[in-house]
Scaffold this motif. Structure first.
Motif, PDB file in Angstrom:
ATOM      1  N   UNK A   1     -27.429  15.921  -7.201  1.00 49.60           N
ATOM      2  CA  UNK A   1     -28.262  17.017  -7.680  1.00 49.60           C
ATOM      3  C   UNK A   1     -27.921  18.595  -7.808  1.00 49.60           C
ATOM      4  N   UNK A   2     -27.338  18.910  -6.785  1.00 48.46           N
ATOM      5  CA  UNK A   2     -26.665  20.268  -6.637  1.00 48.46           C
ATOM      6  C   UNK A   2     -25.818  20.413  -7.976  1.00 48.46           C
ATOM      7  N   UNK A   3     -25.009  19.734  -8.320  1.00 45.43           N
ATOM      8  CA  UNK A   3     -24.028  19.601  -9.312  1.00 45.43           C
ATOM      9  C   UNK A   3     -24.714  19.846 -10.784  1.00 45.43           C
ATOM     10  N   UNK A   4     -26.101  18.833 -10.761  1.00 46.94           N
ATOM     11  CA  UNK A   4     -26.573  18.800 -11.941  1.00 46.94           C
ATOM     12  C   UNK A   4     -27.380  20.336 -12.275  1.00 46.94           C
TER      13      UNK A   4
ATOM     14  N   UNK B   1     -22.067   4.240  -5.753  1.00 44.23           N
ATOM     15  CA  UNK B   1     -22.936   4.796  -4.367  1.00 44.23           C
ATOM     16  C   UNK B   1     -22.471   3.860  -3.255  1.00 44.23           C
ATOM     17  N   UNK B   2     -22.478   2.420  -3.435  1.00 44.13           N
ATOM     18  CA  UNK B   2     -21.991   1.345  -2.248  1.00 44.13           C
ATOM     19  C   UNK B   2     -20.411   1.724  -2.102  1.00 44.13           C
TER      20      UNK B   2
ATOM     21  N   UNK C   1     -24.689  11.867  -0.874  1.00 37.22           N
ATOM     22  CA  UNK C   1     -24.255  11.705  -2.428  1.00 37.22           C
ATOM     23  C   UNK C   1     -25.363  12.080  -3.217  1.00 37.22           C
ATOM     24  N   UNK C   2     -26.346  11.573  -2.699  1.00 36.62           N
ATOM     25  CA  UNK C   2     -27.694  11.989  -3.949  1.00 36.62           C
ATOM     26  C   UNK C   2     -27.902  13.433  -3.979  1.00 36.62           C
TER      27      UNK C   2
ATOM     28  N   UNK D   1     -23.100   9.243 -14.159  1.00 37.46           N
ATOM     29  CA  UNK D   1     -23.697   7.953 -14.226  1.00 37.46           C
ATOM     30  C   UNK D   1     -25.116   8.290 -14.239  1.00 37.46           C
ATOM     31  N   UNK D   2     -25.584   9.086 -13.415  1.00 37.49           N
ATOM     32  CA  UNK D   2     -27.008   9.236 -13.483  1.00 37.49           C
ATOM     33  C   UNK D   2     -27.570   9.967 -14.858  1.00 37.49           C
TER      34      UNK D   2
END
Length: 961
Positions: free
Chosen positions: A951-954, A914-915, A946-947, A901-902
């Protein structure tokens, strides 16, 4: 051939075997046979010979019968041969063939003995006249004596014989036969115009005029002489056509303007367009309509007083587009069936509003007790005053009609409605709705009086009792509510008014929907136990609470659980159900009240103390959380969860010293492997690694089977201390002891292999030789681990990744094949196979994985990632959603979904995911645990984690690209 010259057998008929009929006619034998011409031109010689032979055989047979006596003796008097077999028994006096089987002397004697009277003479004259008539009608060539006349076929016999010599070219050169007969016809004469008289034109106009069918007579016609047909034909005049078109158009406009509602439906701009869109009835439809007309006419003729027959006939005409005929039929039906309200209503429907009012006025005079007619008459009125007048007239005629009372009351304001209701309940006391409506319009005191009167009039109606309870609740008289409901249950039982338990539950839900939760709770209190066995009460009430909660009746479910807990105060499952209800549908105050009651009822259950303290801590009330934990210590002095919760509270709030003291007391009073682990983690986070290692070694001595202590010791020595040979050996010592004590710990085997892989590089530098040594030791360690822990997907995945890190792609593929043979349904292996396969093979791998394990969240997440890489956003979003629903505790699925989604989503979708992740609070996942359990991230929240994971996956995707 030899047989051609021989005589034919007896009874032989030429051509009989090939389908010939085999008959002879009078022309073949007898005096009427035509003689053959001398030259043979009249026919075939074979036919002449056959005829002669037949005649000769017949004569010989007649002579033989005349000479030889009959074996049966002499024939009786009046006997006619062949009479029994269908013979007519008559002979011809002349001109016929009298030669029969009887013939000869016997026949002559029979004729001579028979008397000849006037009738026989008259018959002979008639037959002679017939013979003469027939002779005259024959052609000249048919006379017996005329042998010179030949047939047409014999005249062209020689020419036909010459056709055999005609060549093919001569045949092709023969011209086609044309129509040469026109040359002999006279030349066509031109059509002549012959006018007719004005009187004839006028008479034809009057005769052909038909207003109903819309056929306008032509204003002028003329007759043209047609010699070909020897008659006259009509020629239309254009003026007459124009008049006919105007007549049809006028009738169409009249029919459309004369609609049922009395309003025109003609669109002046689009009228011609609408005419082109009109559907023409087919022949089949017209035939069906005609059949229906005949059938309904038979019904009306058979039973003219049957109203539905007239209605059906009128509707058939209406469907056929003949509104005038339908109205005529229904008016006739009203005259024949004056007592049928349906016929009158149908007549009102088919006519315009003004005419319908007149019809309904006549109907009211005929059927004054018909409620439907008064309602229809009121609906046709345009203003409210006229409607009120019609309804009041109807109430005069039908004072007990509930429908008319309700319709009249709806048109009045509050004051007039109250007056009408007061009269209505006197006229119709059995109508509950009007009693309740009157009570709602009255004041509190008058409403109580009205409900009391209604209760006396209808003692078996529970809705009146419940209305009284709701009335008291509206005045905050909660005690009266319970008394009224209790009295209602006993009164209904006394009057044998059976109300089932499910009906009472439904009433409770309806009371909650009408903003009467106290009435709902009172109903539950006095009716929830009806018809339930004592042994089944807890289970039944728990199911009732879940059922009402699923239907959105939160207050009813809360009342059911409250009553259940009052009966079973020590049932932990009921308290947990109540806590979950308040957590999802209640507020902080109601949740704390339930938790406080649970802690009071069940003080030995640590879960309620811990949940209550955590809720207070989450709301920021740390002091109240400490008080709750202090009370929990008093109730459970040796409870490990309470000690750890107290230490975590101080730890999370920054009170490290207080947390250390609490953990030290916990090690003394409630020692456990988890207490030592938390103590070591606290020291590790505080930076006191030596104290952490000492606590680890102390815990290992007491709890050697707890694998996490070995993991903590090995990680501290290999990752956080300086990479020296001593520290590496100490880490190996921790892992070796752990593998000896806990050989089934998969994570411990993986950590040990990773240490052996990195140790040569950490100690001697990053060279190819050192990397090879590390890969060899790690490979052998993983092989040993797989021998002791068969069918472990985690060990197989680590071995495959090790080979890929070493650059052995073919060996990694071989290991994957072996792993899938040993663990064919492992979601971890299937997902790894999808993500590491070449791009063209990923779709087929995904299909195989879904077939083998369709509900594994790792497989679903891998497929969703594949769709995302192909930019199929909707499919990817659908599969990510399915993955997080299947296992909300898997943090990797949430992280990959959020990363997707990002990249392609908007802020709303990102915030929603996120919620939901924060609410789910995941605890598992390879990437998730590697981030959340890192010592540097101990204070990281779920949203921040989660953030970081996304970021690690990206970054991993960018590195692979």
């Amino acid at each position: 051939m030899a047989f051609r010259n021989k005589q034919a057998p007896k009874g032989y008929v030429p051509g009989l075997g090939r389908g010939a009929a085999g008959f002879t006619t009078r022309s073949d034998v007898g005096p009427a046979a035509m003689a053959a011409p001398a030259d043979g031109g009249g026919g075939s010689r074979a036919a002449e010979q056959r005829a002669a032979k037949l005649l000769m055989q017949k004569q010989q047979q007649q002579q033989k019968m005349a000479v030889e006596p009959s074996p049966f003796g002499q024939a009786p008097e009046g006997y006619v041969p062949g009479m029994g077999r269908g013979s007519t028994g008559m002979g011809f006096a002349s001109g016929g063939n009298n030669e029969g089987p009887v013939g000869g002397a016997a026949e002559e004697s029979a004729i001579n003995e028979t008397p000849y009277d006037e009738e026989d003479e008259e018959a002979d004259r008639i037959y002679e006249a017939i013979d003469e008539r027939m002779k005259k009608r024959r052609k000249k060539g048919d006379d017996q004596g005329d042998s010179t006349v030949s047939k047409i076929g014999s005249q062209f016999r020689d020419l036909k014989e010459q056709l055999a010599n005609v060549s093919e070219s001569e045949w092709a050169a023969i011209p086609d036969v044309g129509d040469y007969s026109l040359r002999y016809k006279q030349k066509r004469k031109q059509d002549t115009f012959t006018p007719i008289t004005d009187s004839l034109l006028e008479s034809r106009s009057m005769t052909n005029a038909d207003a109903t069918s819309g056929n306008a007579t032509l204003a002028g016609t003329a007759q043209v002489v047609d010699e070909k047909s020897s008659g006259f034909k009509s020629v239309a005049n254009m003026t007459g056509l124009a008049e006919a078109r105007g007549t049809v158009l006028g009738m169409s406009l009249d029919r459309m303007g004369d609609s049922v509602t009395g309003q025109t439906v003609v669109d002046p701009k689009g009228y011609l367009t609408s005419l082109s869109n009109n559907k023409l009835a087919t022949d089949a439809e017209i035939g069906d309509i005609n059949k229906a007309r005949l059938l309904l006419k038979s019904v009306r003729d058979t039973n003219p007083n049957h109203g539905p027959g007239w209605i059906a006939a009128a509707r058939v005409e209406e469907a056929a587009g003949k509104t005038l005929q339908a109205r005529k039929l229904i008016q006739e039906g009203c005259e024949v069936c004056p007592k049928s309200e349906d016929v009158w209503l149908e007549a009102a429907r088919l006519h315009p509003s003004d005419v319908a009012k007149t019809i309904l006025a006549s109907a009211v005079r005929r059927i004054p007790q018909s409620v439907k007619i008064f309602q229809k008459a009121a609906d046709l009125e345009n203003n409210e005053e006229s409607k009120k007048a019609v309804l009041r007239k109807g109430l005069e005629m039908n004072p007990t009609s509930v429908e008319l009372w309700k319709a009249a009351i709806e048109l009045e304001d509050a004051e007039n409605a109250k007056i009408l209701l007061s009269v209505a309940v006197e006229k119709v006391p059995q109508c509950v709705d009007m009693w309740l409506a009157l009570a709602r319009l009255e004041t509190y005191d008058n409403a109580r009086k009205v409900l009391n009167q209604a209760r006396r009039a209808l003692p078996t109606e529970r809705s009146i009792w419940l209305a009284a309870a709701k009335l008291e609740e509206s005045q905050n008289h909660d005690e009266m509510v319970e008394k009224i409901v209790q009295k209602a249950v006993s009164s209904l039982a006394k009057h044998d008014a059976i109300v089932t338990r499910s009906q009472w539950l439904n009433e409770a839900e309806m009371a909650e929907a009408s903003s009467a939760p106290t009435t709902s709770a009172a109903i539950i209190k006095f009716t929830i136990g009806l018809g339930v066995d004592v042994e089944d009460r807890q289970r039944t009430w728990a199911d009732d609470a879940n059922g009402t909660l699923s239907r959105g009746a939160v207050s009813t479910a809360r009342a059911i659980l409250a009553h259940s807990l009052s009966v079973f105060p020590s049932k932990r499952s009921l308290w947990m159900q109540a806590v979950e209800l308040e957590r999802k549908h209640g507020d902080a105050t109601s949740l704390d009240d339930v938790l406080a009651a649970a802690c009071e009822r069940l003080p030995k259950q640590e879960i309620f103390w811990l949940v209550r303290a955590k809720e207070k801590w989450t709301l920021g009330d740390v002091e109240k959380a400490r008080e709750i934990l202090t009370e929990a210590f008093a109730a459970n002095p040796n409870s490990e969860p309470i000690w750890l919760a107290a230490a975590k509270l101080e730890w999370e709030t920054g009170e490290i010293d207080r947390a250390r003291v609490l953990l030290q007391r916990a090690r003394e009073r409630a020692s456990s492997d988890r207490v030592y682990m938390k103590s070591a983690l606290l020291e590790r986070e505080s930076g006191k690694l030596d104290d952490a290692l000492n606590l680890v070694e102390e815990g290992i001595e007491k709890y050697p089977k707890f694998a996490k202590l070995y993991m903590i010791g090995g990680q501290i020595c290999s990752q956080e201390l300086k990479p020296t040979l001593e520290n590496i050996d100490r880490a190996r010592s921790f892992y070796k002891k752990g593998l000896t004590s806990c050989p089934n710990s998969i994570v411990l085997w993986i950590l040990s292999s990773q240490l052996e892989e990195k140790a040569p590089v950490l100690l001697n530098g990053n060279t190819t030789a050192n990397q090879g040594i590390g890969f060899t030791k790690a490979r052998s360690l993983l092989e040993l681990a797989r021998l002791k822990n068969a069918k472990s997907p985690e060990l197989w995945v680590e071995a495959i990744r090790l080979e890929r890190r070493a650059g052995n792609e073919k060996l990694a593929i071989t290991l994957m094949a072996r792993a899938l043979q040993e663990c064919p349904k492992s979601g971890l292996l299937l997902a790894e196979n999808i993500t590491t396969s070449p791009r063209p093979e990923q779709k087929s791998k995904s299909a195989d994985a879904i077939k083998k394990n369709p509900d594994d969240p790792l497989v679903i997440t891998a497929v969703a990632s594949l769709f995302a890489s192909e930019r199929k956003q909707e499919k990817a979003r659908k599969w990510f959603e399915r993955a997080v629903v299947l296992n909300p505790d898997l943090g990797d699925s949430w992280a990959k979904y959020y990363a997707f989604e990002c990249a392609v989503g908007d802020e709303t979708k990102k915030k929603s995911i996120k919620d939901r992740c924060i609410k789910a609070d995941p605890k598992h996942g390879e990437i998730w645990c590697s981030i959340m359990k890192d010592v540097k991230n101990t204070k990281v929240s779920t949203g921040e984690g989660l953030e970081m994971a996304s970021q690690h996956i990206i970054k991993m995707k960018e590195a692979n690209l």
